[in-house]
Scaffold this active site. Sequence first.
Site, PDB file in Angstrom:
ATOM      1  N   CYS A 273       0.839  -1.197   0.000  1.00  0.00           N
ATOM      2  CA  CYS A 273       0.000   0.000   0.000  1.00  0.00           C
ATOM      3  C   CYS A 273       0.875   1.248   0.000  1.00  0.00           C
ATOM      4  O   CYS A 273       1.750   1.399   0.850  1.00  0.00           O
ATOM      5  CB  CYS A 273      -0.917  -0.011   1.222  1.00  0.00           C
ATOM      6  SG  CYS A 273      -2.072   1.354   1.268  1.00  0.00           S
ATOM      7  N   HIS A 274       0.648   2.144  -0.962  1.00  0.00           N
ATOM      8  CA  HIS A 274       1.447   3.370  -1.061  1.00  0.00           C
ATOM      9  C   HIS A 274       1.075   4.356   0.050  1.00  0.00           C
ATOM     10  O   HIS A 274      -0.123   4.599   0.272  1.00  0.00           O
ATOM     11  CB  HIS A 274       1.223   4.061  -2.404  1.00  0.00           C
ATOM     12  CG  HIS A 274       1.785   3.319  -3.571  1.00  0.00           C
ATOM     13  ND1 HIS A 274       1.108   2.305  -4.194  1.00  0.00           N
ATOM     14  CD2 HIS A 274       2.972   3.443  -4.228  1.00  0.00           C
ATOM     15  CE1 HIS A 274       1.830   1.843  -5.199  1.00  0.00           C
ATOM     16  NE2 HIS A 274       2.970   2.516  -5.234  1.00  0.00           N
TER      17      HIS A 274
ATOM     18  N   GLU B 265      -7.698   2.223   2.271  1.00  0.00           N
ATOM     19  CA  GLU B 265      -7.745   3.076   3.459  1.00  0.00           C
ATOM     20  C   GLU B 265      -9.161   3.179   4.009  1.00  0.00           C
ATOM     21  O   GLU B 265      -9.381   3.157   5.234  1.00  0.00           O
ATOM     22  CB  GLU B 265      -7.214   4.474   3.114  1.00  0.00           C
ATOM     23  CG  GLU B 265      -5.706   4.565   2.930  1.00  0.00           C
ATOM     24  CD  GLU B 265      -5.227   4.072   1.574  1.00  0.00           C
ATOM     25  OE1 GLU B 265      -4.013   4.075   1.339  1.00  0.00           O
ATOM     26  OE2 GLU B 265      -6.075   3.683   0.717  1.00  0.00           O
TER      27      GLU B 265
ATOM     28  N   ASP C  76     -14.641  -3.942  20.893  1.00  0.00           N
ATOM     29  CA  ASP C  76     -13.846  -3.938  22.122  1.00  0.00           C
ATOM     30  C   ASP C  76     -14.558  -3.185  23.249  1.00  0.00           C
ATOM     31  O   ASP C  76     -14.519  -3.605  24.412  1.00  0.00           O
ATOM     32  CB  ASP C  76     -12.481  -3.314  21.848  1.00  0.00           C
ATOM     33  CG  ASP C  76     -11.605  -3.275  23.079  1.00  0.00           C
ATOM     34  OD1 ASP C  76     -11.287  -4.358  23.614  1.00  0.00           O
ATOM     35  OD2 ASP C  76     -11.232  -2.164  23.506  1.00  0.00           O
TER      36      ASP C  76
END
Length: 303
Positions: free
Chosen positions: A63-64, A99, A113
């Site tokens: 991933c860039h 992203e 969580d």
Amino acid sequence: MIDITHKNTTLRTAVAQAIVTVSKPETIAAIQNDTVPKGNVFAMSKAAGLLGVKKTPDLLPDCHPLPIEFTGIEYEINALEITILCTIKTIYKTGVEVEAMHGASVVALNMYDMLKPIDKGIEINNIKLVNKKGGKSDFTDKYRTDITASVIVCSDTISAGQKTDKAGKAIIKKLEDCNVAISEYLIIPDEINDIQSKVVNAQKQGIDLIIFTGGTGLSKRDVTPEALEPLLDRNIPGIEEAIRSYGQERTPYSMLSRSVAGTYKDSLVLALPGSTNGAKESMDAVFPSLLHIFRIFKGARHD
């Protein structure tokens, strides 16, 4: 990582989704009333999602890293389901789908969580890309498939057989990749009369696109712009600007090139640099988008 240095920068947007499903209405009520023991679920999960988006290239090896210019996190409650939408925007050479999906995933995981102490039946589902815009597929066009081109190399040394042409061949390859038919390929010396006669002859033959390579520099023998400008009916400065801007991002000398773009009767005429890289980068800068001009210039017929 794959090479993206040849790509153009565009506005790119991606929206991804994740769904968190709880097992009882009391969990939804705790979120809405802000009584979850670990804190405000939506606010803290949004913060986690923002961090997740920024960390995406640190976790995915191919991933860039890229500038994230907007991140939006939205929630929608429907019965026992909480839909998370993560929207990412950037102006860059590659998209932000990963992203956006990573951001939505981290938001969902943080919610899990925070809620697990009060609900043991939570599930995370349907992590997916909802839509994206701004990439190569977003700017596709039904370009005419009957476009013909003439590629003319202007070089004293190549016409004399002292060097081998590479720039013209690079232009031809790009044109063929764009489904443009090559009607003629010529090598001529840097002479104004020769250049002008080739334009006139190509237009008379009905050739749509006349591309010259070479003669756009600043030496005394670089006369391609001087030969073309008296013939052109209209200049197209946006094409010239796009070529130089694209090149300048790759070499500081591109500003010295005098590339030309304009119309001669019903033909589009381009004059590109004579170096192989200069010609190739110029073609990458404006093709295939430049072909859109023929929908306006000559109609929108498709085969």
